[in-house]
Design a protein around this motif. Structure first.
Motif, PDB file in Angstrom:
ATOM      1  N   LYS A   1       0.806  -1.310   0.013  1.00 44.54           N
ATOM      2  CA  LYS A   1      -0.187  -0.045  -0.053  1.00 44.54           C
ATOM      3  C   LYS A   1       0.781   1.207   0.047  1.00 44.54           C
ATOM      4  O   LYS A   1       2.008   1.318   0.856  1.00 44.54           O
TER       5      LYS A   1
ATOM      6  N   ILE B   1       2.082   4.565   0.886  1.00 43.00           N
ATOM      7  CA  ILE B   1       1.772   5.058   2.220  1.00 43.00           C
ATOM      8  C   ILE B   1       2.466   6.713   2.216  1.00 43.00           C
ATOM      9  O   ILE B   1       2.483   7.462   3.193  1.00 43.00           O
ATOM     10  N   GLY B   2       3.203   7.007   1.153  1.00 46.50           N
ATOM     11  CA  GLY B   2       3.836   8.151   1.297  1.00 46.50           C
ATOM     12  C   GLY B   2       4.856   8.538  -0.010  1.00 46.50           C
ATOM     13  O   GLY B   2       4.733   7.532  -0.929  1.00 46.50           O
ATOM     14  N   SER B   3       5.787   9.644   0.063  1.00 46.93           N
ATOM     15  CA  SER B   3       6.679   9.965  -0.903  1.00 46.93           C
ATOM     16  C   SER B   3       8.004  10.358  -0.204  1.00 46.93           C
ATOM     17  O   SER B   3       7.935  10.676   0.879  1.00 46.93           O
ATOM     18  N   VAL B   4       9.004  10.221  -0.905  1.00 48.56           N
ATOM     19  CA  VAL B   4      10.247  10.636  -0.363  1.00 48.56           C
ATOM     20  C   VAL B   4      11.015  11.237  -1.518  1.00 48.56           C
ATOM     21  O   VAL B   4      10.869  11.111  -2.622  1.00 48.56           O
TER      22      VAL B   4
ATOM     23  N   LEU C   1       9.422   8.821  -6.453  1.00 50.80           N
ATOM     24  CA  LEU C   1       9.816   7.625  -5.259  1.00 50.80           C
ATOM     25  C   LEU C   1       8.549   7.519  -4.368  1.00 50.80           C
ATOM     26  O   LEU C   1       8.635   8.410  -3.627  1.00 50.80           O
TER      27      LEU C   1
ATOM     28  N   VAL D   1       6.770   5.451  -1.220  1.00 53.24           N
ATOM     29  CA  VAL D   1       7.152   4.643   0.358  1.00 53.24           C
ATOM     30  C   VAL D   1       5.969   3.711   0.202  1.00 53.24           C
ATOM     31  O   VAL D   1       4.655   4.338   0.332  1.00 53.24           O
TER      32      VAL D   1
ATOM     33  N   GLN E   1       4.044   0.278   1.930  1.00 51.11           N
ATOM     34  CA  GLN E   1       4.299  -0.695   2.870  1.00 51.11           C
ATOM     35  C   GLN E   1       3.790  -2.247   2.443  1.00 51.11           C
ATOM     36  O   GLN E   1       2.480  -2.294   1.830  1.00 51.11           O
TER      37      GLN E   1
ATOM     38  N   PRO F   1       8.571  -1.163   4.928  1.00 48.32           N
ATOM     39  CA  PRO F   1       8.366  -0.340   3.871  1.00 48.32           C
ATOM     40  C   PRO F   1       9.611  -0.351   2.942  1.00 48.32           C
ATOM     41  O   PRO F   1      10.711  -0.351   3.076  1.00 48.32           O
TER      42      PRO F   1
ATOM     43  N   ILE G   1      10.975   1.489  -0.902  1.00 50.84           N
ATOM     44  CA  ILE G   1      11.155   2.898  -1.569  1.00 50.84           C
ATOM     45  C   ILE G   1      11.001   2.390  -3.298  1.00 50.84           C
ATOM     46  O   ILE G   1      11.810   1.659  -3.529  1.00 50.84           O
ATOM     47  N   ALA G   2      10.096   2.680  -4.011  1.00 48.44           N
ATOM     48  CA  ALA G   2      10.038   2.342  -5.066  1.00 48.44           C
ATOM     49  C   ALA G   2       9.685   3.288  -6.107  1.00 48.44           C
ATOM     50  O   ALA G   2       8.955   4.313  -5.677  1.00 48.44           O
TER      51      ALA G   2
ATOM     52  N   GLY H   1      -2.380   5.540  -0.287  1.00 47.88           N
ATOM     53  CA  GLY H   1      -3.582   4.657   0.003  1.00 47.88           C
ATOM     54  C   GLY H   1      -3.827   3.787  -1.102  1.00 47.88           C
ATOM     55  O   GLY H   1      -4.747   2.577  -0.669  1.00 47.88           O
TER      56      GLY H   1
END
Lengths: 93, 93, 93, 93, 93
Positions: free
Chosen positions: A5, A7-10, A24, A26, A28, A40, A42-43, A52
């Protein structure tokens, strides 16, 4: 591949060659009962996955496959956004 | 890729071909809540990551991608220094 | 890569193509506080690592990189003998 | 490779290049005593494995091997449907 | 590589290209004190390893190395049958 899922960005400004213009995310890892399944990752994402959403992650070789001819030193990529899945009780059968 | 925190350096004088002039950093994998997430890894660094900085590590193929044409037998590389990240509560959604 | 301590050797006379004349060492992965960090691995050594020495292990691709042009079906290699390392308290920062 | 039991399917319409026309199965790794052995994986299937069947999964390189010349960014593939296995008591010997 | 003990065989008639005429053995990873070290793997064997024998397993790339030019989508191979090993007390200096 595995399911995860978003859940964010980096973000990184100082980076290696080939990392420019990569989004990139993040992700989970989760199993098919919505439970966390490991740390988690990083893809890289080129298909517009949003926070989400459930996605399919491929690791290792996909970078070299999808960016063939370019130097993109990534090892994980979002290769699909999950529409649906149908998973039975794995204790059966 | 995964996120880690640079916690030190390691030096070797006796080494394999292709390992010369490589800065080797010790990186502790962490999750996005600053908790340790597995064993430390040794990663090559060409972008000047310093102790205490959060970085993005790529494993496996990056060496061959970034050093194409040279024999560099590494399996982990720092590919970015994290500026910021935005990660929601992964129990939501 | 990861750090390990050489704890022994293993010998095989019946083996696959490309495995001849390879010194195979048994390496116990350790963290930077001398604690075991996972199961022992068998790694090829060309740089003369001895039992008790701390080494850097690279996995996966190094074989193909270092033995390019030859068929050497190994997946772990000692790429450096550790002279020293400097690792801070990873709970800081 | 490892053995797994097919427990379902997953569908994605938004996906990366090379992911079209791939049947993606959800496979629960199991040991040879029918116990779960790790998290489920998503594997491509071209040999018609059905839910409930035991299969052999190969990871990492198979995609590039089987789809050579095409860009198929997968990292796990069903390479066989298990007819039978014969596994002794691994505490013996 | 890692050490394992051959504990059985597995057969499949429906399989992917390149899987024909491969002997697939079930191997239980063990440490050097004869304790189990992870889940069993399925590995191809061309050197005649028998049930009960200790073997060296190489993962990931060996298939492409040993079967170069052919499409053999395996990710684990028995590369040696262990004659003997000498492993000291890894808690020592």
């Amino acid at each position: 591949m595995f399911m995860g899922k978003v859940i964010g960005s980096v973000w990184a400004t100082q980076k290696e060659e080939g990392m420019d213009n990569l989004k990139l995310m993040v992700v989970q890892p989760i199993d098919f009962k919505d439970r966390e399944a490991g740390q988690p990752v990083i893809a890289a994402d080129r298909i517009g996955a949003g926070v989400g959403e459930k996605v399919i992650i491929s690791r290792g070789s996909p970078a070299r496959v999808l960016f063939s001819g370019k130097m993109v030193p990534i090892d994980a990529m979002i290769v699909g956004i999950v529409d649906s899945f149908e998973v039975g009780d794995d204790s059966g059968g």
